[in-house]
Scaffold this motif. Structure first.
Motif, PDB file in Angstrom:
ATOM      1  N   UNK A 104      18.792 -27.266  24.171  1.00  0.00           N
ATOM      2  CA  UNK A 104      19.524 -27.272  22.909  1.00  0.00           C
ATOM      3  C   UNK A 104      20.253 -25.972  22.670  1.00  0.00           C
ATOM      4  N   UNK A 105      21.019 -25.938  21.600  1.00  0.00           N
ATOM      5  CA  UNK A 105      21.730 -24.714  21.233  1.00  0.00           C
ATOM      6  C   UNK A 105      20.747 -23.696  20.679  1.00  0.00           C
ATOM      7  N   UNK A 106      21.040 -22.430  20.921  1.00  0.00           N
ATOM      8  CA  UNK A 106      20.185 -21.358  20.422  1.00  0.00           C
ATOM      9  C   UNK A 106      20.936 -20.590  19.345  1.00  0.00           C
ATOM     10  N   UNK A 107      20.315 -20.464  18.185  1.00  0.00           N
ATOM     11  CA  UNK A 107      20.904 -19.756  17.057  1.00  0.00           C
ATOM     12  C   UNK A 107      20.082 -18.489  16.774  1.00  0.00           C
ATOM     13  N   UNK A 108      20.787 -17.423  16.384  1.00  0.00           N
ATOM     14  CA  UNK A 108      20.117 -16.151  16.048  1.00  0.00           C
ATOM     15  C   UNK A 108      20.376 -15.826  14.583  1.00  0.00           C
ATOM     16  N   UNK A 109      19.301 -15.652  13.832  1.00  0.00           N
ATOM     17  CA  UNK A 109      19.422 -15.360  12.399  1.00  0.00           C
ATOM     18  C   UNK A 109      18.243 -14.471  11.988  1.00  0.00           C
ATOM     19  N   UNK A 110      18.274 -13.167  12.348  1.00  0.00           N
ATOM     20  CA  UNK A 110      17.107 -12.300  12.107  1.00  0.00           C
ATOM     21  C   UNK A 110      16.627 -12.287  10.654  1.00  0.00           C
ATOM     22  N   UNK A 111      17.528 -12.125   9.692  1.00  0.00           N
ATOM     23  CA  UNK A 111      17.069 -12.103   8.292  1.00  0.00           C
ATOM     24  C   UNK A 111      16.548 -13.469   7.865  1.00  0.00           C
ATOM     25  N   UNK A 112      17.179 -14.519   8.350  1.00  0.00           N
ATOM     26  CA  UNK A 112      16.694 -15.867   8.040  1.00  0.00           C
ATOM     27  C   UNK A 112      15.317 -16.111   8.616  1.00  0.00           C
ATOM     28  N   UNK A 113      15.062 -15.557   9.806  1.00  0.00           N
ATOM     29  CA  UNK A 113      13.735 -15.709  10.413  1.00  0.00           C
ATOM     30  C   UNK A 113      12.677 -14.984   9.589  1.00  0.00           C
ATOM     31  N   UNK A 114      13.036 -13.817   9.046  1.00  0.00           N
ATOM     32  CA  UNK A 114      12.067 -13.074   8.222  1.00  0.00           C
ATOM     33  C   UNK A 114      11.694 -13.891   6.978  1.00  0.00           C
ATOM     34  N   UNK A 115      12.648 -14.596   6.418  1.00  0.00           N
ATOM     35  CA  UNK A 115      12.403 -15.347   5.193  1.00  0.00           C
ATOM     36  C   UNK A 115      11.709 -16.677   5.444  1.00  0.00           C
ATOM     37  N   UNK A 116      11.652 -17.123   6.690  1.00  0.00           N
ATOM     38  CA  UNK A 116      11.046 -18.415   7.020  1.00  0.00           C
ATOM     39  C   UNK A 116       9.579 -18.193   7.402  1.00  0.00           C
ATOM     40  N   UNK A 117       8.672 -18.712   6.600  1.00  0.00           N
ATOM     41  CA  UNK A 117       7.243 -18.521   6.868  1.00  0.00           C
ATOM     42  C   UNK A 117       6.782 -19.219   8.141  1.00  0.00           C
ATOM     43  N   UNK A 118       7.576 -20.162   8.632  1.00  0.00           N
ATOM     44  CA  UNK A 118       7.190 -20.872   9.844  1.00  0.00           C
ATOM     45  C   UNK A 118       7.452 -20.058  11.108  1.00  0.00           C
ATOM     46  N   UNK A 119       8.205 -18.968  10.963  1.00  0.00           N
ATOM     47  CA  UNK A 119       8.538 -18.126  12.119  1.00  0.00           C
ATOM     48  C   UNK A 119       7.835 -16.780  11.943  1.00  0.00           C
ATOM     49  N   UNK A 120       7.006 -16.361  12.898  1.00  0.00           N
ATOM     50  CA  UNK A 120       6.205 -15.134  12.722  1.00  0.00           C
ATOM     51  C   UNK A 120       7.012 -13.856  12.943  1.00  0.00           C
ATOM     52  N   UNK A 121       8.115 -13.691  12.239  1.00  0.00           N
ATOM     53  CA  UNK A 121       8.941 -12.484  12.327  1.00  0.00           C
ATOM     54  C   UNK A 121       8.837 -11.756  10.991  1.00  0.00           C
ATOM     55  N   UNK A 122       8.441 -10.475  11.042  1.00  0.00           N
ATOM     56  CA  UNK A 122       8.236  -9.732   9.803  1.00  0.00           C
ATOM     57  C   UNK A 122       9.320  -8.696   9.539  1.00  0.00           C
ATOM     58  N   UNK A 123      10.181  -8.432  10.507  1.00  0.00           N
ATOM     59  CA  UNK A 123      11.278  -7.493  10.282  1.00  0.00           C
ATOM     60  C   UNK A 123      12.486  -7.966  11.069  1.00  0.00           C
ATOM     61  N   UNK A 124      13.700  -7.602  10.611  1.00  0.00           N
ATOM     62  CA  UNK A 124      14.915  -8.090  11.288  1.00  0.00           C
ATOM     63  C   UNK A 124      15.440  -7.147  12.360  1.00  0.00           C
ATOM     64  N   UNK A 125      14.629  -6.161  12.783  1.00  0.00           N
ATOM     65  CA  UNK A 125      15.104  -5.204  13.782  1.00  0.00           C
ATOM     66  C   UNK A 125      15.210  -5.862  15.153  1.00  0.00           C
TER      67      UNK A 125
END
Length: 501
Positions: free
Chosen positions: A95-116
């Motif tokens: 599938x297509x791959x999308x990058x959204x660091x700040x969106x990942x931080x705001x999504x509780x389903x994704x274990x990303x805590x910072x957008x660095x």
């Protein structure tokens, strides 16, 4: 009512010699065929049907989905939501791959805590293309880019395509950047209440001390870095409080410069000597000699005239991109470029300390390894920038060659290397482009990727530009970045060798 009598149509037609055709017989409906047929465990007992005299010894295992990922690490990981920049194809899921660091931080389903984001890769493996494609595609979502130091003018074509002229920093040029810039925190200072003034002054003085500590610590005496201890911090903080007017509770703060700081230390007043608890002026000068000489190198050294006066550039912060070119400093060596990156980082942080809501920005730190090689204090300055990314709402995007660049901050086991290694944990998103097999051990030691991921980076990713293993928290994605032909022209960095063939 009586029933109708008489001859029907068939009889009437028969009088004229015509017979109606007989209706077709109704089809006989049999049983439908079975979709699945029973097969014995050892196969059908007929010649040529795969009959086996005994069953295969199959072991039964029970495990949860997270444990299964250990045994088969490259089964398709949970897909990321289709938000942000569409970068290319996830080779494992198709599938297509999308990058959204700040969106990942705001999504509780994704274990990303910072957008660095940290980007690693051997030269020529597509770091630049991936970075610029991400910048361009995130601009459609309201993001702006800030290139805090472009040592090779790699972003010049991109700026020109967006109608922006980069600021060139170098000897003989008019551009001046004051790393002690007050920034927007000084706006409306005369109307601030006491609590807000103290909060803002704490931010300003913390940034100033981090900068001075990094600049002084970048100097060397023999093989040793110039120390910056608690006494030096007291002296510098006292002088800055005096120069800015904060000590005297001035209505408006005055912006200091590095030469003013150096001059105040080199010609101390009796009041400063007493405030810093030195016996006399001689004692003050003896104890601060290293500090004064280190700052003096910045005033009269290779970078003289670049970061020793008030900022005179007028930055349009509403432009889609702004870039500060450092290519003119290349003849002065990596150390000069690293010090310039430290100054720009402090200035850039000042500009972003009061960002308007919705002012989304991607801050690119190219060739960041040059700053990290300046010693532990420079590493701490870089570390502070990454830690403020959540507060400022910025995406900090650092580009380096390989993870072991962080280890070049100091000797093995030193405080600098420990802090630098911790930087890896401040970036939940890592993009790992192709690397030689020689760095496979480093990948395992620093990132713990395992043999299959190492093989992807050292083989598959080396066989094409834009191929990279994206590590989003603990999830791995094998991504091929695709560029539009226009993006390929904007990201092409081999002009110097393109005509060699």
């Amino acid at each position: 009512m009586t029933a109708r009598t008489g001859r029907d149509v068939a009889h009437l037609l028969a009088d004229f010699g015509h017979d109606l055709p007989a209706p077709p017989p109704a089809p006989v409906r049999g049983r439908e065929g079975r979709l699945f047929h029973h097969a014995p465990a050892r196969g059908a007992f007929r010649p040529g049907r795969g009959r086996t005299p005994s069953g295969a010894p199959v072991a039964a295992w029970r495990m949860t989905s997270d444990q299964a990922g250990v045994w088969w690490p490259f089964i398709a990981t949970p897909g990321l939501p289709p938000t942000g920049a569409q970068m290319g194809i996830d080779q494992l899921s198709g599938g297509s791959f999308y990058a959204d660091p700040l969106g990942w931080v705001l999504d509780d389903q994704i274990p990303v805590t910072n957008p660095n984001v940290m980007v690693f890769g051997k030269p020529g493996r597509g770091k630049s293309g991936t970075t610029k494609a991400f910048l361009l595609r995130m601009m459609d979502f309201g993001y702006r880019a800030l290139i805090l130091g472009d040592p090779k003018d790699e972003y010049e074509a991109l700026c020109h395509a967006l109608g922006v002229e980069p600021f060139a920093i170098g000897r003989g040029l008019a551009t001046r950047i004051n790393p002690l810039d007050l920034g927007p925190l000084a706006a409306g200072w005369e109307r601030l209440d006491r609590a807000e003034a103290q909060r803002r002054s704490a931010l300003v003085f913390s940034r100033w001390l981090t900068l001075v500590r990094g600049l002084v610590g970048s100097q060397k005496v023999g093989e040793q870095r110039v120390p910056f201890g608690p006494s030096d911090e007291v002296v510098v903080k006292t002088v800055l409080a005096h120069l800015s007017g904060y000590r005297d509770a001035a209505t408006r703060l005055t912006e200091p410069t590095i030469p003013q700081l150096w001059r105040a230390l080199d010609e101390p007043t009796d009041e400063l000597v007493a405030a810093c608890r030195y016996r006399d002026r001689r004692h003050f000068l003896d104890e601060t000699r290293l500090l004064r000489d280190a700052l003096g190198q910045l005033v009269s050294g290779a970078l003289a005239g670049l970061f020793d006066d008030h900022t005179i550039i007028n930055v349009d912060w509403r432009a889609p991109i702004q870039s500060l070119s450092l290519s003119r400093l290349e003849p002065f060596g990596d150390e000069a470029v690293g010090i310039a990156l430290t100054c720009l980082n402090s200035w850039g942080r000042a500009m972003r300390e009061v960002a308007d809501p919705g002012d989304l920005r991607i801050v690119v730190r190219d060739e960041a390894w040059k700053q990290l090689r300046l010693g532990p204090d420079a590493v701490k300055s870089f570390d502070a920038d990454l830690r403020f990314s959540r507060r400022d709402g910025d995406i900090q995007w650092a580009v380096m060659h390989k993870p072991s660049d962080l280890l070049s901050a100091g000797d093995h086991g030193s405080q600098a290397t420990t802090i630098a290694k911790d930087l890896l944990h401040l970036a939940d998103i890592k993009i790992l482009h192709g690397q030689d097999r020689a760095v496979a051990t480093e990948l395992e030691h620093l990132l713990g990727l395992g043999p299959i991921a190492q093989d992807v980076i050292t083989t598959w990713a080396m066989q094409g530009k834009g191929r990279a293993l994206w590590q989003v928290a603990d999830q791995l994605y094998k991504v091929q970045t695709y560029l539009h032909p226009l993006e390929e022209r904007l990201t092409f960095t081999n002009d110097a060798i393109a005509t060699a063939g």
